[in-house]
Scaffold this motif. Structure first.
Motif, short mmCIF file in Angstrom:
data_model
loop_
_atom_site.label_atom_id
_atom_site.label_comp_id
_atom_site.label_asym_id
_atom_site.label_seq_id
_atom_site.Cartn_x
_atom_site.Cartn_y
_atom_site.Cartn_z
N THR A 1 -32.47 -81.91 42.30
CA THR A 1 -32.03 -80.39 41.70
C THR A 1 -32.57 -79.68 42.81
OG1 THR A 1 -34.31 -80.20 40.58
CG2 THR A 1 -32.68 -81.23 39.83
N LYS A 2 -32.16 -78.43 42.53
CA LYS A 2 -31.99 -77.35 43.68
C LYS A 2 -33.28 -76.96 43.95
CE LYS A 2 -27.52 -75.43 43.18
NZ LYS A 2 -26.43 -74.22 42.94
N THR A 3 -34.02 -76.19 44.98
CA THR A 3 -35.64 -76.58 45.33
C THR A 3 -36.37 -75.17 44.45
OG1 THR A 3 -35.36 -77.56 48.12
CG2 THR A 3 -36.69 -76.00 47.28
N TYR A 4 -35.15 -74.16 44.32
CA TYR A 4 -35.14 -72.82 43.94
C TYR A 4 -35.92 -73.68 42.51
CZ TYR A 4 -30.76 -72.05 41.87
OH TYR A 4 -29.75 -71.95 41.56
N PHE A 5 -35.08 -74.17 41.66
CA PHE A 5 -34.91 -74.41 40.47
C PHE A 5 -35.90 -75.48 40.53
CE2 PHE A 5 -34.22 -76.95 36.67
CZ PHE A 5 -33.69 -75.75 35.58
N GLU A 6 -36.13 -76.22 41.40
CA GLU A 6 -37.48 -77.38 41.00
C GLU A 6 -38.37 -77.16 40.71
OE1 GLU A 6 -36.92 -81.88 42.09
OE2 GLU A 6 -36.92 -81.14 43.94
N GLN A 7 -39.35 -75.87 41.25
CA GLN A 7 -40.30 -75.90 41.25
C GLN A 7 -40.83 -74.89 40.09
OE1 GLN A 7 -42.01 -71.22 43.46
NE2 GLN A 7 -42.49 -73.50 44.92
N ASN A 8 -40.03 -73.99 39.41
CA ASN A 8 -39.90 -73.24 38.29
C ASN A 8 -39.73 -74.24 37.44
OD1 ASN A 8 -40.62 -70.91 36.75
ND2 ASN A 8 -38.76 -71.67 35.79
N ALA A 9 -39.52 -75.62 37.24
CA ALA A 9 -38.97 -76.69 36.34
C ALA A 9 -40.45 -77.82 36.53
CB ALA A 9 -37.70 -78.01 37.13
N VAL A 10 -40.96 -78.01 37.53
CA VAL A 10 -42.23 -78.66 37.28
C VAL A 10 -42.83 -77.62 36.50
CG1 VAL A 10 -44.34 -78.56 39.02
CG2 VAL A 10 -41.43 -79.51 39.82
N ILE A 11 -43.10 -76.15 37.16
CA ILE A 11 -44.51 -75.64 36.17
C ILE A 11 -44.26 -76.12 34.51
CG2 ILE A 11 -45.68 -73.39 35.64
CD1 ILE A 11 -44.74 -72.47 38.52
#
Length: 273
Positions: free
Chosen positions: A229-239
């Motif tokens: 997924t897009k990097t900016y989305f993936e970090q928030n999704a990991v949280i």
């Protein structure tokens, strides 16, 4: 190295948090990166200046517990990220008999989202390694705002991608990842009858670890394939995924936090007396 690592994490939280808000809109879920950033920045400042504000024992207790629990959850987060990376690195690459594709919402209640399309595409790539033996298992029920079950929309997408309809099974009753795994396992067992079979699951990379945990809960020792997924989305999704995993094991974490809180209270009172 540690200082540079911390600095990069803080910069990443800020940058990706801002980009996410600009591209996906303002919502509580999209604010998680920035909320975490503010907490990580504020906690050391509060601890360092607590005595200047007040010598109250209650304040010292609140500040101290906040610091201890923050450190506890930072370590849990590190363990979670490390485990998630191991799951990604050991993704399923060999052909299997059944590939469970996990649903995640539809556009206008009837079309798969780009996120869900990525999951299906990952499953199709694994399926095409052995199309004569593999089946896709589309798993997802119909939400209150959806016109069709997610599994049906997912099947339609896969058919448009060239997959024969008779190689696709649909599980149309699940409403979360836990049910995805449990209901899909029952469907596969019914379809395979007495034959031996191997299973994998397909989802997004950030979701692989939690999906694997629920597969384990359902009695399936299986690996998955993950779509990017897009990097900016993936970090928030990991949280978000980390919070969901904390909730999954909430009794254990509540016990650990209670023990740490009581231990700190004992030390604080002993120091005063």
């Amino acid at each position: 190295v540690v200082i540079c690592g911390i600095f990069l994490v803080l910069v990443s939280l800020f940058y990706n948090g801002i980009i996410l808000l600009k591209r996906e809109g303002v919502s509580f879920h999209n604010l998680l990166s920035l909320i975490l950033l503010l907490h990580l920045l504020a906690t050391p400042f509060i601890i360092a200046n607590a005595n200047r504000i007040s010598n109250s024992l209650v304040l010292q207790f609140i500040v101290g517990v906040n610091g201890i629990l923050t450190i506890y959850f930072i370590f849990m987060g590190i363990f979670y990220v490390a485990s998630g990376l191991l799951v990604i690195l050991t993704s399923q690459h060999r052909p299997v008999d059944y590939i469970i594709v996990l649903g995640c919402g539809l556009i206008n209640g009837e079309r798969v989202t780009p996120l869900l399309a990525g999951r299906i595409d990952s499953a199709i790539r694994l399926y095409r390694k052995a199309p004569d033996r593999s089946y896709l298992v589309m798993s997802g029920g119909q939400g209150a705002d959806e016109k069709v079950p997610e599994a049906i929309a997912m099947k339609q997408y896969a058919v448009e991608k060239g997959i024969a309809a008779n190689r696709i099974l649909t599980e149309e009753h699940s409403s979360n990842t836990e049910e995805n795994m449990r209901f899909s396992k029952e469907l596969i067992a019914s379809h395979a009858k007495e034959n031996k079979y191997r299973i994998a699951y397909a989802t997004n990379r950030y979701h692989q670890f939690r999906a694997g945990a629920f597969a384990h809960d359902a009695g399936m020792n299986i690996r998955g394939v993950g779509s990017r997924t897009k990097t900016y989305f993936e970090q928030n999704a990991v949280i978000r995924e980390f919070i969901a995993m904390l909730h999954r094991d909430q009794k254990l974490h509540m016990l650990c936090c209670s023990i740490l809180t009581l231990l700190y209270l004992y030390l604080l009172i002993s120091n005063v007396l």
